[in-house]
Every structure is written in structure tokens, then in C-alpha cells.
Design a protein around this motif. Structure first.
Motif, PDB file in Angstrom:
ATOM      1  N   GLU A 113       0.809  -1.230   0.000  1.00 40.10           N
ATOM      2  CA  GLU A 113       0.000   0.000   0.000  1.00 40.10           C
ATOM      3  C   GLU A 113       0.842   1.280   0.000  1.00 40.10           C
ATOM      4  O   GLU A 113       0.328   2.379  -0.141  1.00 40.10           O
ATOM      5  CB  GLU A 113      -0.974   0.021   1.199  1.00 40.10           C
ATOM      6  CG  GLU A 113      -0.305   0.138   2.545  1.00 40.10           C
ATOM      7  CD  GLU A 113      -0.061  -1.201   3.234  1.00 40.10           C
ATOM      8  OE1 GLU A 113       0.231  -1.166   4.442  1.00 40.10           O
ATOM      9  OE2 GLU A 113      -0.149  -2.259   2.566  1.00 40.10           O
ATOM     10  N   ASN A 114       2.151   1.147   0.124  1.00 36.18           N
ATOM     11  CA  ASN A 114       3.047   2.300   0.132  1.00 36.18           C
ATOM     12  C   ASN A 114       3.522   2.696  -1.261  1.00 36.18           C
ATOM     13  O   ASN A 114       4.417   3.527  -1.386  1.00 36.18           O
ATOM     14  CB  ASN A 114       4.263   2.013   1.012  1.00 36.18           C
ATOM     15  CG  ASN A 114       3.890   1.868   2.460  1.00 36.18           C
ATOM     16  OD1 ASN A 114       2.934   2.470   2.927  1.00 36.18           O
ATOM     17  ND2 ASN A 114       4.613   1.046   3.194  1.00 36.18           N
ATOM     18  N   TRP A 115       2.942   2.133  -2.304  1.00 41.95           N
ATOM     19  CA  TRP A 115       3.403   2.354  -3.679  1.00 41.95           C
ATOM     20  C   TRP A 115       2.372   3.100  -4.511  1.00 41.95           C
ATOM     21  O   TRP A 115       1.178   2.800  -4.457  1.00 41.95           O
ATOM     22  CB  TRP A 115       3.692   1.028  -4.355  1.00 41.95           C
ATOM     23  CG  TRP A 115       4.848   0.302  -3.751  1.00 41.95           C
ATOM     24  CD1 TRP A 115       4.821  -0.492  -2.635  1.00 41.95           C
ATOM     25  CD2 TRP A 115       6.189   0.308  -4.194  1.00 41.95           C
ATOM     26  NE1 TRP A 115       6.078  -0.988  -2.372  1.00 41.95           N
ATOM     27  CE2 TRP A 115       6.941  -0.509  -3.323  1.00 41.95           C
ATOM     28  CE3 TRP A 115       6.841   0.916  -5.265  1.00 41.95           C
ATOM     29  CZ2 TRP A 115       8.298  -0.733  -3.476  1.00 41.95           C
ATOM     30  CZ3 TRP A 115       8.195   0.683  -5.415  1.00 41.95           C
ATOM     31  CH2 TRP A 115       8.910  -0.122  -4.529  1.00 41.95           C
ATOM     32  N   SER A 116       2.868   4.045  -5.309  1.00 44.91           N
ATOM     33  CA  SER A 116       2.074   4.695  -6.351  1.00 44.91           C
ATOM     34  C   SER A 116       2.931   4.701  -7.609  1.00 44.91           C
ATOM     35  O   SER A 116       4.109   5.039  -7.556  1.00 44.91           O
ATOM     36  CB  SER A 116       1.716   6.131  -5.963  1.00 44.91           C
ATOM     37  OG  SER A 116       1.061   6.780  -7.038  1.00 44.91           O
ATOM     38  N   PHE A 117       2.339   4.338  -8.730  1.00 45.11           N
ATOM     39  CA  PHE A 117       3.079   4.251  -9.983  1.00 45.11           C
ATOM     40  C   PHE A 117       2.687   5.351 -10.959  1.00 45.11           C
ATOM     41  O   PHE A 117       3.022   5.299 -12.129  1.00 45.11           O
ATOM     42  CB  PHE A 117       2.870   2.873 -10.626  1.00 45.11           C
ATOM     43  CG  PHE A 117       3.445   1.784  -9.770  1.00 45.11           C
ATOM     44  CD1 PHE A 117       4.792   1.475  -9.831  1.00 45.11           C
ATOM     45  CD2 PHE A 117       2.649   1.087  -8.865  1.00 45.11           C
ATOM     46  CE1 PHE A 117       5.339   0.493  -9.019  1.00 45.11           C
ATOM     47  CE2 PHE A 117       3.179   0.101  -8.059  1.00 45.11           C
ATOM     48  CZ  PHE A 117       4.527  -0.189  -8.139  1.00 45.11           C
ATOM     49  N   ASN A 119      -0.044   9.196 -11.364  1.00 39.88           N
ATOM     50  CA  ASN A 119      -1.348   9.820 -11.193  1.00 39.88           C
ATOM     51  C   ASN A 119      -1.833   9.859  -9.753  1.00 39.88           C
ATOM     52  O   ASN A 119      -3.026  10.016  -9.498  1.00 39.88           O
ATOM     53  CB  ASN A 119      -2.407   9.132 -12.064  1.00 39.88           C
ATOM     54  CG  ASN A 119      -2.137   9.286 -13.531  1.00 39.88           C
ATOM     55  OD1 ASN A 119      -1.612  10.319 -13.953  1.00 39.88           O
ATOM     56  ND2 ASN A 119      -2.459   8.288 -14.311  1.00 39.88           N
ATOM     57  N   GLY A 120      -0.924   9.662  -8.809  1.00 49.29           N
ATOM     58  CA  GLY A 120      -1.318   9.691  -7.404  1.00 49.29           C
ATOM     59  C   GLY A 120      -2.189   8.523  -6.991  1.00 49.29           C
ATOM     60  O   GLY A 120      -2.790   8.539  -5.914  1.00 49.29           O
ATOM     61  N   GLN A 121      -2.248   7.508  -7.798  1.00 47.08           N
ATOM     62  CA  GLN A 121      -3.073   6.344  -7.503  1.00 47.08           C
ATOM     63  C   GLN A 121      -2.307   5.344  -6.654  1.00 47.08           C
ATOM     64  O   GLN A 121      -1.103   5.183  -6.801  1.00 47.08           O
ATOM     65  CB  GLN A 121      -3.528   5.673  -8.798  1.00 47.08           C
ATOM     66  CG  GLN A 121      -4.402   6.556  -9.647  1.00 47.08           C
ATOM     67  CD  GLN A 121      -4.745   5.905 -10.970  1.00 47.08           C
ATOM     68  OE1 GLN A 121      -4.330   4.786 -11.266  1.00 47.08           O
ATOM     69  NE2 GLN A 121      -5.484   6.630 -11.795  1.00 47.08           N
ATOM     70  N   ALA A 122      -3.028   4.666  -5.777  1.00 49.06           N
ATOM     71  CA  ALA A 122      -2.450   3.632  -4.922  1.00 49.06           C
ATOM     72  C   ALA A 122      -3.161   2.316  -5.232  1.00 49.06           C
ATOM     73  O   ALA A 122      -4.120   1.925  -4.561  1.00 49.06           O
ATOM     74  CB  ALA A 122      -2.618   4.000  -3.447  1.00 49.06           C
ATOM     75  N   PRO A 123      -2.722   1.614  -6.268  1.00 45.86           N
ATOM     76  CA  PRO A 123      -3.457   0.433  -6.741  1.00 45.86           C
ATOM     77  C   PRO A 123      -3.523  -0.724  -5.746  1.00 45.86           C
ATOM     78  O   PRO A 123      -4.407  -1.564  -5.857  1.00 45.86           O
ATOM     79  CB  PRO A 123      -2.701   0.017  -7.994  1.00 45.86           C
ATOM     80  CG  PRO A 123      -1.328   0.587  -7.819  1.00 45.86           C
ATOM     81  CD  PRO A 123      -1.513   1.846  -7.046  1.00 45.86           C
TER      82      PRO A 123
END
Length: 125
Positions: A113-117, A119-123
Motif C-alpha cells: 500500500e506504500n506504492w504509487s506508480f 497519477n497519485g493512484q495507490a493500486p
């Protein structure tokens, strides 16, 4: 989703830099099953004053041609980590002039949950 940081000696040729990066990515794919398209890496060349490594530690002798590999990734089982370490060190030694004893690897585990790839999204949150 690993994030790889490579620190190499200043005189490392650009093609060798890419070969090291490719070897690390190949190891992540083969040892951990990371998707081929999941590739995020930074590479820096460092002067001798910026790459400091003990000449010998835990019975392993290091030269002045040390390679630091730091990988931030989601937690993995110990056996997978061992396989990854071996694959990285042997791959770099096989494909470049660097010795496997000069490949220093550190894993930093981070919850998904600490990752965004982008667009500020947290997939994975």
C-alpha cells in the motif's frame, strides 16, 4: 514493483551500467517472478570517495570495484531472497568485469500500500 538503486564506480562505462541493470532485472524476474514490464531503476556513478566498502567483511574480500544494489520491494520469503542474491551476484559477474564478491545487495521491504506508480493512484491500498 521493485525500485532498484544501483551505485557503481565512476569509471563504469554506460554499456556496463546498462548490463548491470539488466542483470538485476533478470534476477528479479527469474528468482521472484516479477513481471518483465515491472522495471523501475536508478543508476549513479560514484567517485572512490563516495563508494566506501570494507576491504574484508564476514570472510568476503572486496576490491575497489564494488557495486551497491539496493532494492525496495514488498516482503518476500527468506529462501526467495537468498535465490535473488545469488542470481544478482552471479549474473553481474557473468556479464561484466565486476566480481560477485564485490556485489553488495540490500533489500528494503515495504508494504504494497506504500506504492504509487503514477497519477497519485495507490493500486494496492
Amino acid at each position: 514493483m521493485p525500485l532498484v538503486r544501483l551505485d557503481l564506480p565512476a569509471q563504469t562505462a554506460p554499456q556496463t551500467m546498462r548490463t548491470v541493470a539488466d542483470a538485476v532485472h533478470h534476477a528479479l524476474v527469474s528468482a521472484l517472478g516479477i513481471p518483465v514490464a515491472d522495471r523501475f531503476q536508478t543508476i549513479a556513478r560514484r567517485s572512490a570517495d563516495e563508494l566506501i566498502c570494507s576491504a574484508e567483511f564476514l570472510g568476503i574480500v572486496h576490491s575497489d570495484q564494488v557495486v551497491f544494489v539496493q532494492i525496495t520491494l514488498a516482503p518476500r520469503a527468506v529462501e526467495l531472497k537468498k535465490a535473488l542474491f545469488l542470481e544478482i551476484a552471479s549474473g553481474i559477474a557473468r556479464e561484466t568485469h565486476f566480481k560477485s564478491s564485490d556485489v553488495i545487495i540490500n533489500l528494503v521491504e515495504s508494504a504494497r500500500e506504500n506504492w504509487s506508480f503514477g497519477n497519485g493512484q495507490a493500486p494496492f491500498a
